[in-house]
Design an enzyme around this catalytic site. Structure first.
Site, PDB file in Angstrom:
ATOM      1  CB  CYS A 339      -0.112 -23.067  10.810  1.00  0.00           C
ATOM      2  SG  CYS A 339      -0.381 -21.403  11.354  1.00  0.00           S
ATOM      3  NE  ARG A 368       4.129 -14.223  14.994  1.00  0.00           N
ATOM      4  CZ  ARG A 368       3.635 -15.079  15.877  1.00  0.00           C
ATOM      5  NH1 ARG A 368       3.349 -14.673  17.098  1.00  0.00           N
ATOM      6  NH2 ARG A 368       3.426 -16.328  15.550  1.00  0.00           N
ATOM      7  CD  GLN A 386       6.077 -19.299  16.383  1.00  0.00           C
ATOM      8  OE1 GLN A 386       5.865 -19.819  15.295  1.00  0.00           O
ATOM      9  NE2 GLN A 386       5.129 -18.741  17.104  1.00  0.00           N
ATOM     10  CG  ASP A 388       5.256 -23.551  15.256  1.00  0.00           C
ATOM     11  OD1 ASP A 388       4.440 -23.954  16.093  1.00  0.00           O
ATOM     12  OD2 ASP A 388       4.941 -22.803  14.307  1.00  0.00           O
ATOM     13  CG  HIS A 390       1.589 -26.782  12.841  1.00  0.00           C
ATOM     14  ND1 HIS A 390       2.758 -26.133  12.550  1.00  0.00           N
ATOM     15  CD2 HIS A 390       0.707 -25.825  13.233  1.00  0.00           C
ATOM     16  CE1 HIS A 390       2.592 -24.832  12.739  1.00  0.00           C
ATOM     17  NE2 HIS A 390       1.359 -24.607  13.166  1.00  0.00           N
ATOM     18  CE  LYS A 469      -3.804 -17.359  22.984  1.00  0.00           C
ATOM     19  NZ  LYS A 469      -2.599 -16.569  22.882  1.00  0.00           N
ATOM     20  CG  HIS A 515      -1.685 -24.008  15.258  1.00  0.00           C
ATOM     21  ND1 HIS A 515      -1.258 -23.362  14.138  1.00  0.00           N
ATOM     22  CD2 HIS A 515      -2.977 -24.327  15.033  1.00  0.00           C
ATOM     23  CE1 HIS A 515      -2.247 -23.284  13.264  1.00  0.00           C
ATOM     24  NE2 HIS A 515      -3.303 -23.864  13.785  1.00  0.00           N
TER      25      HIS A 515
END
Length: 642
Positions: A339, A368, A386, A388, A390, A469, A515
RNA sequence: GCCGACGUAGCUCAGCUGGUAGAGCACUUCACUCGUAAUGAAGGGGUCCCCGGUUCGAGUCCGGGCGUCGGCUCCA
């Protein structure tokens, strides 16, 4: 007393009647088969007096009822504790409930005593003695003081704590005890009449488990087992577990050459050619679908100055899970999330309300530091890719954007025949942002789910530190649940980074961020995919889509011709022209789960055809080369399911 | 991270109470040229996870570390 049986017929019983009396009143067969009764939704011992006079629903539970299985598993947990207390004097007992698939009991063994899986047999043997003895389960109701005195004198600290909590939290004055043979336990019940109800059982494994699930407290020793109403069902249970292990993605990953792990980089998969082929197909799907829905793909760095993480709040909340390094004496950290990177792109220009919503997608590689004990094949890794994205939008656009994200996710899962479980996670303890923002964010998500008529589970306190979420969960081959997709709402990050857009009123406004990762991560999604298909990928995903098998050396040239023809369309095709028997090469192709085996000999070379063999289905007849090419192309294009 | 178990050839595993390693599959070579799930023969291959200790001698015993597995906690 008056009750209503499941079929609607009324049942009249004398005032002192028990559950057993009710069963006997219905029929002698049922009386023999009865395990417990269910009175107005509560499962109770047969021996317990019933109460009610208003036609409360009453059902006699037998081995056919799932609740009855829970009862005997709970029985087995008590028998387990009975055996352990006899074999290990001084052991402290805590709790022992039935669970999905079996039961467990948690113990604290005396100092210096260690129990290993090899000891389980000895414990089982002792349990069998107690079961053969057919010891009755006897319920007594005693005052809290009596119970406390009993467990204090026995040094059963965990039971004492449980009772004290019951008194404090629920104000109880009495508690129930259950005795079976020499064993007495604090227990709400219910139990079957005797230990003989446990017709088949087994102890499975040993594990550590924190007292009350609290990692700051004592770690107890948990013994897992299972129980059934028959030896056949027990055997069937173990057979199913065995079968499930056969589709474990870690095993298939090695067997099919999809990926590997190295001690040199724990938690980070190495993708082999076959696995990379699957990955790339998913990437293509991901790119197509994102493009179609108005996402624009970006690529961002993985290493950033720690100042960025301080500004984003990750430094304060997430530092322990991040990797840091110094670069020319400048502290930098690997991104654990994408993000802040996408925020930099948003901030790189002035934004107008006309630009919104802005949707950036990225195959985002994040790192991570997951605790060592939690790593699990592809399903829990440290380097995570991911799918991912946004979305930066205005408050007014928010709800529609959330719906779009959810629909997008559900469409993708549909393609694979996945039926995910939805969870709504709300504000966690460790969080940032104002209570008002959390109120708003949670309300929007909830409203979206309700308006779309989607079923979901509420997962209180499990949200991200910056916002609530909605998660999409799937179950793996051994029944464990994993979060895949997630749609998260964030009012916080835009504020931290001072994001703005110019409204129609020519004033500055703050956008909201969504997200979202739909597959979650490529690693975890592929792990689940492997188990879902048991390694038998549909043609479009298969690492090798077809393998050409020439019967004899003289057919090798034609085999190459067939392969070239299909490769011209972009299909992944191999030729196995080794001088092994055709039977062996077919066997190996079957084991590799290649969807199409194309066998070519004199007849096929002559006719410009192939003899098609489908994986797992066998001979599928002869097909002209063009016809085959067309079929393959169509299945790849349309992503035909298996 | 915590509890427990495990770590021997590419894979799956055997190796009793300490005496310097073995099977099947895989791999290589040769022969066979084959019609829908294993052709035959020969051969090569091991820092027994790593470091330290005990011992005349350690794959085997002890300590530490790393990794994996099953749970627990955690999971943005």
């Amino acid at each position: 007393m008056r009750f209503t049986l499941p079929d609607g017929t009324p049942l009249q019983l004398p005032d002192d009647a028990t559950g057993a009396d009710a069963a006997a009143a219905i029929g002698p067969g049922l009386a023999r088969a009865a395990v417990a009764v269910k009175l107005d939704g509560e499962v109770r011992d047969l021996a317990r007096p019933l109460d009610g006079d208003d036609g409360e629903p009453l059902a006699v539970l037998t081995r056919r009822d799932p609740e009855a299985l829970e009862v005997i598993r709970h029985d087995a947990a008590h028998v387990l504790a009975t055996a352990v207390m006899e074999l290990y004097p001084g052991v402290k007992i805590s709790i022992g409930p039935p669970i999905e698939g079996g039961f467990y009991y948690d113990f604290e063994f005396p100092e210096g005593v260690s129990v290993s899986e090899a000891d389980l047999e000895r414990i089982e043997a002792r349990m069998r003695e107690h079961i053969a003895a057919g010891e009755p389960f006897v319920r007594t109701e005693v005052t809290v003081d009596e119970a406390l005195e009993r467990f204090r004198s026995e040094g059963q600290d965990y039971k004492v704590e449980l009772i004290e909590d019951l008194v404090r939290d629920q104000g109880v004055e009495t508690v129930s005890l259950y005795a079976n043979g020499p064993f007495i336990d604090l227990c709400a019940g219910p139990h079957a009449p005797t230990t003989r109800g446990i017709k088949a059982f087994g102890l499975d494994s040993l594990a550590g488990a924190y007292w009350r699930g609290d990692s700051s407290r004592t770690m107890l020793t948990r013994i897992y087992g299972t129980a059934f109403f028959s030896k056949d069902e027990l055997a069937e249970h173990y057979r199913r577990l065995e079968e499930a292990r056969a589709r474990d993605h870690r095993k298939l990953g090695r067997e099919l050459g999809l990926f590997l792990f190295s001690e040199l980089s724990p938690g980070s998969p190495f993708w082999l050619p076959a696995g990379t082929a699957v990955w790339n197909e998913l990437t293509t799907l991901w790119r197509e679908e994102n493009g179609r829905r108005g996402y624009r793909e970006v690529r961002t760095p993985i290493l950033y100055d720690v100042e960025l993480w301080k500004q984003s709040g990750h430094w304060h909340v997430y530092r322990d899970h991040m990797y840091f390094t110094d670069v020319e004496e400048r502290a930098m950290g690997l991104k654990p999330m994408n993000c802040p990177a996408h925020v930099q792109i948003y901030k790189s220009e002035r934004r107008s309300y006309r630009d919104l919503p802005i949707r950036y997608s990225e195959q985002g590689l994040v790192h991570r530091h997951e605790p060592s004990g939690t790593l699990h094949g592809l399903l829990r890794v440290r380097s995570i890719t991911q799918d991912d994205a946004h979305v930066f939008c205005s408050e007014e656009q928010l709800e529609e954007e959330i719906v779009r994200c959810l629909d997008f996710g559900l469409d993708i899962y549909d393609l694979f025949g996945f039926a995910p479980r939805l969870e709504l996670s709300t504000r966690p303890e460790k969080r940032v942002g104002s209570e008002e923002a959390w109120d708003r964010a949670e309300a929007v998500l909830k409203r979206t789910l309700v308006n779309r008529g989607l079923e979901y589970e509420l997962n209180e306190g499990d949200g991200a530190f910056y916002g609530p979420k909605i998660d999409l969960h799937m179950t793996d081959s051994i029944g464990r649940s994993w979060q895949l997709g997630t749609v998260q709402l964030d009012y916080y990050m835009p504020e931290r980074f001072g994001l703005e857009f110019t409204g129609a009123d020519n004033a500055e406004h703050r956008p909201v961020m969504i997200h979202r990762a739909l597959m979650g991560s490529f690693e975890r999604f592929i792990g689940i995919l492997i188990e879902h298909y048991a390694g038998e990928f549909p043609v479009w995903l298969a690492p090798v889509q077809a393998i050409v098998l020439p019967i004899a050396d003289r057919h090798a040239a034609y085999a190459s011709e067939v392969a070239e023809r299909l490769r011209a369309d972009g299909a992944r095709v191999e030729v196995d022209a080794r001088s092994e028997s055709i039977g062996r090469r077919i066997r190996e192709a079957e084991l590799r789960k290649v969807p199409y085996m194309l066998i070519v000999g004199d007849r096929e070379a002559e006719a410009g055809a192939v003899a098609l063999r489908e994986h797992g289905r066998g001979d599928a007849g002869t097909l002209g080369l063009d016809e085959l090419a067309e079929r393959l192309a169509r299945e790849r294009r349309e992503r035909t399911p298996r």
